[in-house]
Design an enzyme around this catalytic site. Structure first.
Site, PDB file in Angstrom:
ATOM      1  N   ASP A  60       0.861  -1.198   0.000  1.00 36.86           N
ATOM      2  CA  ASP A  60       0.000   0.000   0.000  1.00 36.86           C
ATOM      3  C   ASP A  60       0.889   1.237   0.000  1.00 36.86           C
ATOM      4  O   ASP A  60       1.071   1.895   1.015  1.00 36.86           O
ATOM      5  CB  ASP A  60      -0.885  -0.038   1.251  1.00 36.86           C
ATOM      6  CG  ASP A  60      -1.905   1.093   1.265  1.00 36.86           C
ATOM      7  OD1 ASP A  60      -1.934   1.883   0.306  1.00 36.86           O
ATOM      8  OD2 ASP A  60      -2.670   1.165   2.253  1.00 36.86           O
ATOM      9  N   LYS A  62       0.365   3.759  -2.095  1.00 36.62           N
ATOM     10  CA  LYS A  62      -0.474   4.866  -2.607  1.00 36.62           C
ATOM     11  C   LYS A  62       0.332   5.755  -3.545  1.00 36.62           C
ATOM     12  O   LYS A  62       0.448   6.964  -3.363  1.00 36.62           O
ATOM     13  CB  LYS A  62      -1.089   5.670  -1.464  1.00 36.62           C
ATOM     14  CG  LYS A  62      -2.090   4.848  -0.670  1.00 36.62           C
ATOM     15  CD  LYS A  62      -3.016   5.715   0.167  1.00 36.62           C
ATOM     16  CE  LYS A  62      -3.886   4.854   1.031  1.00 36.62           C
ATOM     17  NZ  LYS A  62      -3.135   4.090   2.044  1.00 36.62           N
ATOM     18  N   ASP A  65       2.715   9.600  -8.481  1.00 37.55           N
ATOM     19  CA  ASP A  65       3.805  10.380  -9.073  1.00 37.55           C
ATOM     20  C   ASP A  65       3.709  10.379 -10.593  1.00 37.55           C
ATOM     21  O   ASP A  65       2.750   9.828 -11.162  1.00 37.55           O
ATOM     22  CB  ASP A  65       5.153   9.809  -8.580  1.00 37.55           C
ATOM     23  CG  ASP A  65       6.152  10.922  -8.288  1.00 37.55           C
ATOM     24  OD1 ASP A  65       6.311  11.805  -9.158  1.00 37.55           O
ATOM     25  OD2 ASP A  65       6.765  10.906  -7.207  1.00 37.55           O
TER      26      ASP A  65
HETATM   27  O1  C5P Z   1      -6.176   0.230  11.436  1.00 41.89           O
HETATM   28  P1  C5P Z   1      -7.126   0.323  10.281  1.00 41.89           P
HETATM   29  O2  C5P Z   1      -7.965  -0.912  10.114  1.00 41.89           O
HETATM   30  O3  C5P Z   1      -7.926   1.572  10.275  1.00 41.89           O
HETATM   31  O4  C5P Z   1      -6.129   0.359   8.993  1.00 41.89           O
HETATM   32  C1  C5P Z   1      -6.582   0.594   7.691  1.00 41.89           C
HETATM   33  C2  C5P Z   1      -5.445   0.468   6.700  1.00 41.89           C
HETATM   34  O5  C5P Z   1      -5.929   0.742   5.394  1.00 41.89           O
HETATM   35  C3  C5P Z   1      -4.301   1.445   6.927  1.00 41.89           C
HETATM   36  O6  C5P Z   1      -3.098   0.818   6.470  1.00 41.89           O
HETATM   37  C4  C5P Z   1      -4.640   2.617   6.043  1.00 41.89           C
HETATM   38  O7  C5P Z   1      -3.500   3.337   5.638  1.00 41.89           O
HETATM   39  C5  C5P Z   1      -5.288   1.908   4.854  1.00 41.89           C
HETATM   40  N1  C5P Z   1      -6.250   2.688   4.083  1.00 41.89           N
HETATM   41  C6  C5P Z   1      -7.366   3.276   4.651  1.00 41.89           C
HETATM   42  N2  C5P Z   1      -8.250   3.978   3.865  1.00 41.89           N
HETATM   43  C7  C5P Z   1      -8.051   4.081   2.545  1.00 41.89           C
HETATM   44  C8  C5P Z   1      -6.941   3.480   1.952  1.00 41.89           C
HETATM   45  C9  C5P Z   1      -6.063   2.769   2.761  1.00 41.89           C
HETATM   46  O8  C5P Z   1      -7.574   3.162   5.867  1.00 41.89           O
HETATM   47  N3  C5P Z   1      -8.927   4.694   1.799  1.00 41.89           N
END
Ligand code: C5P
Length: 214
Positions: A60, A62, A65
């Site tokens: 992940d 993201k 660039d």
């Molecule tokens: O701890 P939690 O369940 O909230 O973690 C969610 C994960 O998903 C984290 O790694 C966060 O960066 C990622 N994420 C998110 N929302 C998005 C994209 C990715 O929470 N839209």
């Protein structure tokens, strides 16, 4: 790893030893393990290779660039053995296509909406356009919020049969069963699992709840 599971573990721990043990213990109960900047910066990129020995790994990063920089990063992620990579779509079709082309067999998921409150300031108003950009670029699937059923349902309607992976479960207020009912193929869960007193038990419970929906 479990091919039939709909759970993706978000391994956002910064204690590398604990993260690796948890990844090993939970991998039989999840489809994939998602690594993000916190663990990569603490453990180094080799963590991708290490976890890939026993699980699918989704990076992940993201990515957001220019095409050439995206390509250089994705080529390295591929060498490290990742199964999938996450990129932003708002940077445009050419940047996203560079990710898809460099990914080879790796699955590319593009972010078309996010799960935090600030996502409504800008990003989540444009998910239809972001889906269109992503489809033209040739992605495998989308990242869409599992804690925003209205947005998730709209994204599912436009995404057709493409895969949707959804964070926002637990700590960000979403529920895994509701997210799958609203259109997610897989739910991404981090803190609800790794901050629990018994993370393996919580992961197994989520996995079982979701398997009962099949
Ligand atoms: O701890 P939690 O369940 O909230 O973690 C969610 C994960 O998903 C984290 O790694 C966060 O960066 C990622 N994420 C998110 N929302 C998005 C994209 C990715 O929470 N839209």
């Amino acid at each position: 790893m479990s091919d039939g599971s709909r759970l993706i573990l978000a391994l956002d721990l910064v204690d590398v030893g604990r993260a690796l043990r948890m990844a090993q213990d939970i991998s039989p109960h999840c489809f994939a393990i998602k690594v993000n900047w916190p663990i990569i910066l603490h453990a180094g990129p080799q963590i991708i290779r290490e976890i890939s020995r026993f699980s699918r790994v989704i990076c992940d990063l993201k990515l957001a660039d220019i095409p050439n920089t995206n390509r250089l990063i994705v080529e390295r992620v591929r060498e490290l053995g990742a199964w999938g990579v996450i990129a932003h779509s708002f940077v445009g079709q050419d940047s996203l296509r560079a990710v898809v082309e460099a990914a080879g067999d790796m699955k590319v998921f593009s972010v078309v909406a996010m799960s935090h409150p600030g996502a409504s300031d800008l990003l989540n108003r444009f998910h239809d356009m972001l889906i269109d950009i992503s489809m033209k670029a040739g992605v495998y699937g989308f990242v869409a919020p599992g804690n925003n059923e209205a947005v998730l349902r709209q994204i599912r309607a436009r995404a057709g049969g493409m895969k949707i992976i959804s964070p926002g479960i637990g700590a960000q207020g979403g529920d895994e069963v509701s997210a799958v009912a609203a259109g997610a193929d897989y739910v991404i869960v981090g803190r609800k699992i790794y901050q629990a007193s018994d993370p393996v038990k919580v992961a197994m419970e989520i996995d079982q709840r979701l398997s009962m929906m099949l």
